[in-house]
Structure formats: C-alpha cells, structure tokens
Scaffold this active site. Structure first.
Site, mmCIF file in Angstrom:
data_model
loop_
_atom_site.group_PDB
_atom_site.id
_atom_site.type_symbol
_atom_site.label_atom_id
_atom_site.label_comp_id
_atom_site.label_asym_id
_atom_site.label_seq_id
_atom_site.Cartn_x
_atom_site.Cartn_y
_atom_site.Cartn_z
ATOM 1 C CD GLN A 100 40.257 35.888 32.863
ATOM 2 O OE1 GLN A 100 39.313 36.145 33.608
ATOM 3 N NE2 GLN A 100 41.430 35.516 33.329
ATOM 4 C CB VAL A 102 39.596 44.014 26.223
ATOM 5 C CG1 VAL A 102 38.482 43.104 26.721
ATOM 6 C CG2 VAL A 102 39.924 45.063 27.282
ATOM 7 C CG ASP A 103 46.020 43.987 26.542
ATOM 8 O OD1 ASP A 103 46.395 42.977 25.906
ATOM 9 O OD2 ASP A 103 46.203 44.114 27.762
ATOM 10 C CG HIS A 118 36.380 38.674 29.318
ATOM 11 N ND1 HIS A 118 37.003 38.752 30.542
ATOM 12 C CD2 HIS A 118 35.514 37.634 29.409
ATOM 13 C CE1 HIS A 118 36.537 37.799 31.335
ATOM 14 N NE2 HIS A 118 35.640 37.102 30.666
ATOM 15 C CB THR A 195 43.553 35.629 35.996
ATOM 16 O OG1 THR A 195 42.139 35.772 36.206
ATOM 17 C CG2 THR A 195 43.951 34.174 36.110
ATOM 18 N N PRO A 221 51.903 37.665 41.747
ATOM 19 C CG PRO A 221 51.983 39.989 41.473
ATOM 20 C CD PRO A 221 51.514 38.722 40.808
HETATM 21 P P1 OAD Z 1 41.850 41.141 38.179
HETATM 22 O O1 OAD Z 1 42.053 42.608 38.344
HETATM 23 O O2 OAD Z 1 40.664 40.543 38.839
HETATM 24 O O3 OAD Z 1 43.138 40.355 38.716
HETATM 25 C C1 OAD Z 1 44.429 40.704 38.293
HETATM 26 C C2 OAD Z 1 45.420 39.761 38.947
HETATM 27 O O4 OAD Z 1 46.710 40.103 38.484
HETATM 28 C C3 OAD Z 1 45.460 39.823 40.459
HETATM 29 O O5 OAD Z 1 45.374 38.495 40.997
HETATM 30 C C4 OAD Z 1 46.831 40.440 40.769
HETATM 31 O O6 OAD Z 1 47.418 39.947 41.965
HETATM 32 C C5 OAD Z 1 47.616 39.964 39.557
HETATM 33 N N1 OAD Z 1 48.824 40.774 39.246
HETATM 34 C C6 OAD Z 1 49.110 42.059 39.566
HETATM 35 N N2 OAD Z 1 50.324 42.405 39.085
HETATM 36 C C7 OAD Z 1 50.814 41.321 38.442
HETATM 37 C C8 OAD Z 1 52.028 41.028 37.753
HETATM 38 N N3 OAD Z 1 52.998 41.944 37.590
HETATM 39 N N4 OAD Z 1 52.181 39.786 37.227
HETATM 40 C C9 OAD Z 1 51.214 38.850 37.363
HETATM 41 N N5 OAD Z 1 50.063 39.067 38.011
HETATM 42 C C10 OAD Z 1 49.863 40.273 38.545
HETATM 43 O O7 OAD Z 1 41.885 40.833 36.612
HETATM 44 P P2 OAD Z 1 41.313 39.572 35.837
HETATM 45 O O8 OAD Z 1 41.505 38.325 36.614
HETATM 46 O O9 OAD Z 1 41.865 39.633 34.463
HETATM 47 O O10 OAD Z 1 36.213 41.325 32.580
HETATM 48 O O11 OAD Z 1 39.777 39.931 35.788
HETATM 49 C C11 OAD Z 1 38.900 39.119 35.082
HETATM 50 C C12 OAD Z 1 37.873 39.968 34.384
HETATM 51 O O12 OAD Z 1 37.244 40.856 35.326
HETATM 52 C C13 OAD Z 1 38.425 40.917 33.333
HETATM 53 O O13 OAD Z 1 38.643 40.304 32.071
HETATM 54 C C14 OAD Z 1 37.331 41.945 33.226
HETATM 55 C C15 OAD Z 1 37.036 42.158 34.699
HETATM 56 O O14 OAD Z 1 35.760 42.609 35.006
HETATM 57 C C16 OAD Z 1 35.543 42.001 31.644
HETATM 58 O O15 OAD Z 1 35.851 43.130 31.300
HETATM 59 C C17 OAD Z 1 34.388 41.223 31.095
#
Ligand code: OAD
Length: 255
Positions: A100, A102-103, A118, A195, A221
């Site tokens: 998901q 964009v990097d 995305h 995610t 985590p």
């Molecule tokens: P979120 O910000 O919703 O979730 C990030 C997740 O990463 C959370 O569950 C954190 O607990 C977890 N996290 C934090 N540090 C971590 C680590 N070191 N290792 C593993 N996990 C860790 O991000 P996404 O689920 O990617 O969409 O969000 C989905 C979409 O929402 C994105 O692609 C973006 C956003 O709006 C668009 O831009 C269309």
C-alpha cells in the site's frame, strides 16, 4: 511467537505473498498514517491533502506536502524488513510483493515486480490529460510538513501535475489490484506486515487469502484482534522478518 509449525509452513510454501503497509517503512524514518502522535493523519488533515477536490482547491498546499514526503523518501534507505522481504525471494519458489506504500523502498532493497496498490510518489501525472511527468531526483531537505509549492504544468495541455498516488474516492490501479487478488487467491502463506488493515479494498486481501485456506500471519508491534485461524507476530517488522527467515531457513546474512 514463531512456532516451529509456522516456520515449517513458510519453508514448504510454494507461493508466498508479502502485503505491506506504512509500518514496514517506519524503521527507515517514514511516518505511518494512523499512529497516535507520529501518524501523518494525526498532524495533517487527509481531507485537505488526499483527495482530488483538495488538490484542485489548493494545488500548492497539496503539492508542497507531497514534495516533502517524496523528499523524505529520497533521503531514506531500505531497512532490515525490506531487505529480509527481498531475501525471502531466494528461498521460496514464488514470492509476490503487494504494497500500500507509495515509496520505492521495496524496489531499492531488491524486490522485483512490486504491485503498488496506492500508486507511487515517483510517478506524477497531469490531473487533466494524465500525461506522465518526470520529476527531478532532488535531495534538498524541505521543511517538515512542506510548504506551498506551485505544481509543475503539463507540457501537453498546461494542466497541473498531480502526485501519482491514489487518493480517497479513487480507483486502485487495475494491474496492481488484479495482481493482488490473483496472488491472494493462489498463495499458501500470506504475510501482512505493518498495516492497520482498515483501508479498503486493500484490506480485503488477507481476508481473501484466509478464505482460500492460506496461512495468514500479521506482523505488527501493536496487537489487534485476529481470528483463531490467523497468526500474530508482535514486534517491529525488521526484527520479526529476520527471525522468521532464520527460523524457517536457518542462519543466513541479510545483506
Ligand atoms: P497505517 O498508518 O494505518 O498503519 C500502520 C501500521 O504500522 C500500524 O498498525 C502500526 O502499528 C504499524 N507499525 C508501526 N511501526 C511498525 C514497525 N516498526 N513494524 C511494523 N509495523 C509497524 O498505515 P497503512 O495500514 O499502510 O492510503 O494505511 C493504509 C493506507 O491509509 C495508506 O496506504 C494510505 C493511508 O491513507 C493512501 O494514501 C491511499
């Protein structure tokens, strides 16, 4: 906890899907969207930055913010999780990476054919005629959160150039989405890494894989509820991925 049975399922898998979200890039210094205090959507309003209406209402505000993020990504390096995911391709017959994000940190770590559900910060296009636009690979540091920057203009129709990301209310790129659905239907192990799993339709993929009988593993985590059939590895992506590879395939350098 990585059980021996989970390590064995990974070792015997024919097709593994790695599905990633913003958490996989945290250890490279790229903030997530929804983490309290540090998440981008805690500090910035998605309605002002992540819709095409917002872009048309204030192109310079929106473009400046995305240029700040692109700049942050250009200065970042892949972390141990990106590297372990690329490394996993050497051990399993087939690996599909669906992100998901964009990097381009998966690609820079060595993963091939990454499906970007995305879009990408690195593929801007005209908001009107959709012509692709090439951005310079600047590494000049921009102020935190960005400042207003007038977007470039399209050379064909003079429309504004917009970021190549998928905004709320927009369709996912068809090729990436079809690849994600096909891989989720076919894989035997599905690793969902970093995610929150709340943005649809991307969040359907682990559910589809589970419905087709795959072993689904969440790496995060921050613990969240899962069904009795899924696995949860609680910890940062780099630590958990490297441990998983070590348990499944023995000692190896993740380079
Ligand atoms: P979120 O910000 O919703 O979730 C990030 C997740 O990463 C959370 O569950 C954190 O607990 C977890 N996290 C934090 N540090 C971590 C680590 N070191 N290792 C593993 N996990 C860790 O991000 P996404 O689920 O990617 O969409 O969000 C989905 C979409 O929402 C994105 O692609 C973006 C956003 O709006 C668009 O831009 C269309």
């Amino acid at each position: 906890m990585i059980t021996s049975s989970l390590a064995e399922q990974l070792r015997n898998a024919q097709h593994v899907v790695v599905f990633t979200g913003a958490g996989v890039s945290v250890e490279s210094g790229i903030p997530t969207f929804r983490d309290a205090l540090t998440g981008l959507w805690e500090r910035f309003d998605p309605a002002q930055l992540a819709t095409s209406d917002a872009f048309r209402a204030d192109p310079s505000l929106c473009w400046g913010w995305y240029e700040w993020r692109r700049n942050k990504v250009l200065q970042a390096q892949p972390n141990g999780a990106h590297l372990a995911i690329a490394e996993l391709a050497r051990y399993v017959p087939k690996l599909t990476v669906v992100t998901q994000n964009v990097d381009d940190l998966h690609e820079r770590a060595g993963s091939r054919d990454v499906s970007h559900l995305h879009g990408s910060l690195h593929s801007p296009r005209c908001i009107d005629c959709r012509l692709a636009y090439t951005l310079p690979l600047t590494s000049e540091a921009l102020p935190e959160g960005g400042s207003r920057i007038e977007p470039p203009r399209c050379s064909a129709c003079d429309g504004y150039v917009r970021p190549g990301v998928v905004w709320f209310g927009e369709m996912l790129p068809e090729d990436a989405w079809s690849a994600g659905i096909a891989a989720a239907a076919e894989c035997d192990v599905f690793l969902s890494i970093g995610t929150s799993g709340i943005v649809y339709p991307a969040a359907e993929l682990p559910l589809r894989a589970l419905g087709r009988g795959a072993t689904v593993v969440h790496i995060n985590p921050a613990r969240f509820d899962i069904s009795g059939q899924e696995h949860f590895l609680e910890g940062p992506a780099s630590v958990m991925m490297q441990s998983l590879l070590r348990e499944a395939f023995g000692d190896h350098p993740v380079s």
